[in-house]
Write a protein that holds these residues in place. Structure first.
Motif, PDB file in Angstrom:
ATOM      1  N   GLY A  72      24.499  84.333  69.872  1.00 23.35           N
ATOM      2  CA  GLY A  72      23.191  84.507  69.245  1.00 23.35           C
ATOM      3  C   GLY A  72      22.277  85.385  70.074  1.00 23.35           C
ATOM      4  N   GLN A  73      20.983  85.420  69.655  1.00 25.21           N
ATOM      5  CA  GLN A  73      19.982  86.237  70.359  1.00 25.21           C
ATOM      6  C   GLN A  73      19.654  85.595  71.701  1.00 25.21           C
ATOM      7  OE1 GLN A  73      16.627  87.901  68.087  1.00 25.21           O
ATOM      8  NE2 GLN A  73      15.272  87.090  69.697  1.00 25.21           N
ATOM      9  N   LEU A  74      19.550  86.451  72.728  1.00 24.33           N
ATOM     10  CA  LEU A  74      19.287  85.934  74.066  1.00 24.33           C
ATOM     11  C   LEU A  74      17.930  85.259  74.139  1.00 24.33           C
ATOM     12  CD1 LEU A  74      20.647  88.862  76.303  1.00 24.33           C
ATOM     13  CD2 LEU A  74      21.779  86.700  75.734  1.00 24.33           C
ATOM     14  N   LYS A  75      17.864  84.187  74.943  1.00 24.38           N
ATOM     15  CA  LYS A  75      16.616  83.460  75.162  1.00 24.38           C
ATOM     16  C   LYS A  75      16.382  83.353  76.652  1.00 24.38           C
ATOM     17  CE  LYS A  75      16.959  80.714  70.909  1.00 24.38           C
ATOM     18  NZ  LYS A  75      17.004  79.351  70.326  1.00 24.38           N
ATOM     19  N   LEU A  76      15.150  83.499  77.055  1.00 17.81           N
ATOM     20  CA  LEU A  76      14.787  83.484  78.465  1.00 17.81           C
ATOM     21  C   LEU A  76      15.067  82.112  79.080  1.00 17.81           C
ATOM     22  CD1 LEU A  76      13.576  85.352  80.648  1.00 17.81           C
ATOM     23  CD2 LEU A  76      11.321  84.407  80.051  1.00 17.81           C
ATOM     24  N   ASN A  77      15.598  82.135  80.300  1.00 14.59           N
ATOM     25  CA  ASN A  77      15.898  80.927  81.094  1.00 14.59           C
ATOM     26  C   ASN A  77      16.959  80.016  80.452  1.00 14.59           C
ATOM     27  OD1 ASN A  77      14.021  81.643  83.101  1.00 14.59           O
ATOM     28  ND2 ASN A  77      12.342  80.724  81.922  1.00 14.59           N
ATOM     29  N   GLN A  78      17.755  80.570  79.574  1.00 11.72           N
ATOM     30  CA  GLN A  78      18.801  79.778  78.924  1.00 11.72           C
ATOM     31  C   GLN A  78      20.078  79.820  79.768  1.00 11.72           C
ATOM     32  OE1 GLN A  78      18.536  78.041  75.803  1.00 11.72           O
ATOM     33  NE2 GLN A  78      20.438  77.169  76.648  1.00 11.72           N
ATOM     34  N   LEU A  79      20.667  78.622  80.037  1.00 12.38           N
ATOM     35  CA  LEU A  79      21.956  78.549  80.724  1.00 12.38           C
ATOM     36  C   LEU A  79      23.076  78.633  79.694  1.00 12.38           C
ATOM     37  CD1 LEU A  79      19.984  77.317  82.899  1.00 12.38           C
ATOM     38  CD2 LEU A  79      21.905  75.891  83.637  1.00 12.38           C
ATOM     39  N   PHE A  80      24.182  79.274  80.072  1.00 12.00           N
ATOM     40  CA  PHE A  80      25.314  79.329  79.144  1.00 12.00           C
ATOM     41  C   PHE A  80      26.624  79.423  79.928  1.00 12.00           C
ATOM     42  CE2 PHE A  80      24.089  83.674  80.010  1.00 12.00           C
ATOM     43  CZ  PHE A  80      25.273  84.405  80.061  1.00 12.00           C
ATOM     44  N   GLY A  81      27.670  78.894  79.249  1.00 15.19           N
ATOM     45  CA  GLY A  81      29.027  78.943  79.807  1.00 15.19           C
ATOM     46  C   GLY A  81      29.165  78.163  81.121  1.00 15.19           C
ATOM     47  N   PHE A  82      30.416  77.999  81.546  1.00 12.10           N
ATOM     48  CA  PHE A  82      30.666  77.432  82.874  1.00 12.10           C
ATOM     49  C   PHE A  82      32.077  77.828  83.327  1.00 12.10           C
ATOM     50  CE2 PHE A  82      32.532  74.209  80.176  1.00 12.10           C
ATOM     51  CZ  PHE A  82      33.668  73.798  80.868  1.00 12.10           C
ATOM     52  N   TYR A  83      32.247  77.876  84.661  1.00 17.63           N
ATOM     53  CA  TYR A  83      33.534  78.195  85.275  1.00 17.63           C
ATOM     54  C   TYR A  83      33.782  77.181  86.384  1.00 17.63           C
ATOM     55  CZ  TYR A  83      36.858  80.411  88.473  1.00 17.63           C
ATOM     56  OH  TYR A  83      37.912  80.651  89.308  1.00 17.63           O
ATOM     57  N   LYS A  84      34.984  76.558  86.361  1.00 16.01           N
ATOM     58  CA  LYS A  84      35.378  75.614  87.402  1.00 16.01           C
ATOM     59  C   LYS A  84      36.461  76.265  88.266  1.00 16.01           C
ATOM     60  CE  LYS A  84      37.041  70.892  88.213  1.00 16.01           C
ATOM     61  NZ  LYS A  84      37.462  69.616  87.588  1.00 16.01           N
ATOM     62  N   ALA A  85      36.173  76.388  89.553  1.00 18.18           N
ATOM     63  CA  ALA A  85      37.118  77.053  90.461  1.00 18.18           C
ATOM     64  C   ALA A  85      38.382  76.211  90.628  1.00 18.18           C
ATOM     65  CB  ALA A  85      36.467  77.287  91.822  1.00 18.18           C
TER      66      ALA A  85
END
Length: 245
Positions: free
Chosen positions: A143-156
């Protein structure tokens, strides 16, 4: 030299009488043999130098073989004179027993201390990237970007280093750049930021210093700036990851 002459005689020679060859038809006279005369008497014993005797043989003395209960005499050997005295005890300092606690041994740089241990910063050595230890992880914003929004994650999956971020958007931002920052699960900055310039839909950002991440740690992305005209949208942040274990 005188000449020899002889007159041949063709008359046969006369017979020669040989007294020792006169034949005798009488029986020969017996010859008496004293050494072979038969006798019924027992033969006389013959004395021999080795005649047996009933006397017990005399014991033979054999040098060095006589048994004795006395202690053997000491044999002097040149340079190895025997000594009948008991050997003196040998002091062995290295094996002497002691109930005293051993004295601590100071080792340079390793001297023991009861002080509180100090924290040591860990600076991983990150090798050059190779195909065998590199991978990417996609963090997607729908979607449209929103300020200060967190997204996704990566686990090492192991100790890794994030060397950079590749940003790709379906909708390009206008009026201002889009910035994305790597953060922990609580949104706290990890000190690495990537920028997608205004009017662009792709940017490949390599960090000057790779970001070390421990095995099992989570990394997320956070939108810290959007376009002032069009915010931009449908953004994917590909983390360029290198395994360092």
């Amino acid at each position: 030299m005188p000449t020899l002459s002889y007159t041949p005689d063709n008359t046969p020679p006369g017979a020669i009488a040989l007294a020792a060859q006169t034949p005798v038809n009488s029986a020969p006279v017996g010859v008496g043999l004293a050494s072979m005369a038969g006798t019924a008497a027992a033969p006389a014993p013959v004395a021999l130098d080795q005649a047996p005797t009933a006397i017990a043989p005399t014991a033979l003395t054999v040098d060095q073989q006589v048994r004795t209960d006395a202690p053997p005499a000491a044999v002097a050997v040149q340079g190895v004179t025997p000594d009948a005295t008991a050997p003196a005890a040998l002091p062995i300092a290295s094996t002497a027993w002691s109930n005293v606690a051993p004295t601590p041994v100071a080792i340079g740089g390793m001297t023991g201390t009861e002080a509180t241990p100090q924290l040591v910063a860990f600076a991983p050595i990150i090798p050059l990237p190779t195909d065998s230890n590199m991978h990417t992880a996609a963090l997607n914003f729908v979607g449209q970007l929103k300020l200060n929004q967190l997204f996704g994650f990566y686990k090492a999956p192991a100790p890794v280093a994030i060397r950079g971020v590749q940003l790709a958007a379906q909708t390009a931002p206008t009026g201002a750049d889009v910035t994305v920052e790597l953060v922990d699960p609580d949104g706290v900055s990890l000190g690495r930021t990537a920028t997608l310039p205004a009017g662009k839909t792709y940017a490949d950002v390599t960090f000057a210093t790779p970001l070390p991440v421990l095995a099992g740690a989570l990394v997320r992305a956070k939108v810290t700036q959007i376009g002032s005209g069009a915010a931009g949208g449908y953004l994917t942040a590909n983390l360029v990851v290198q395994v360092v274990s």
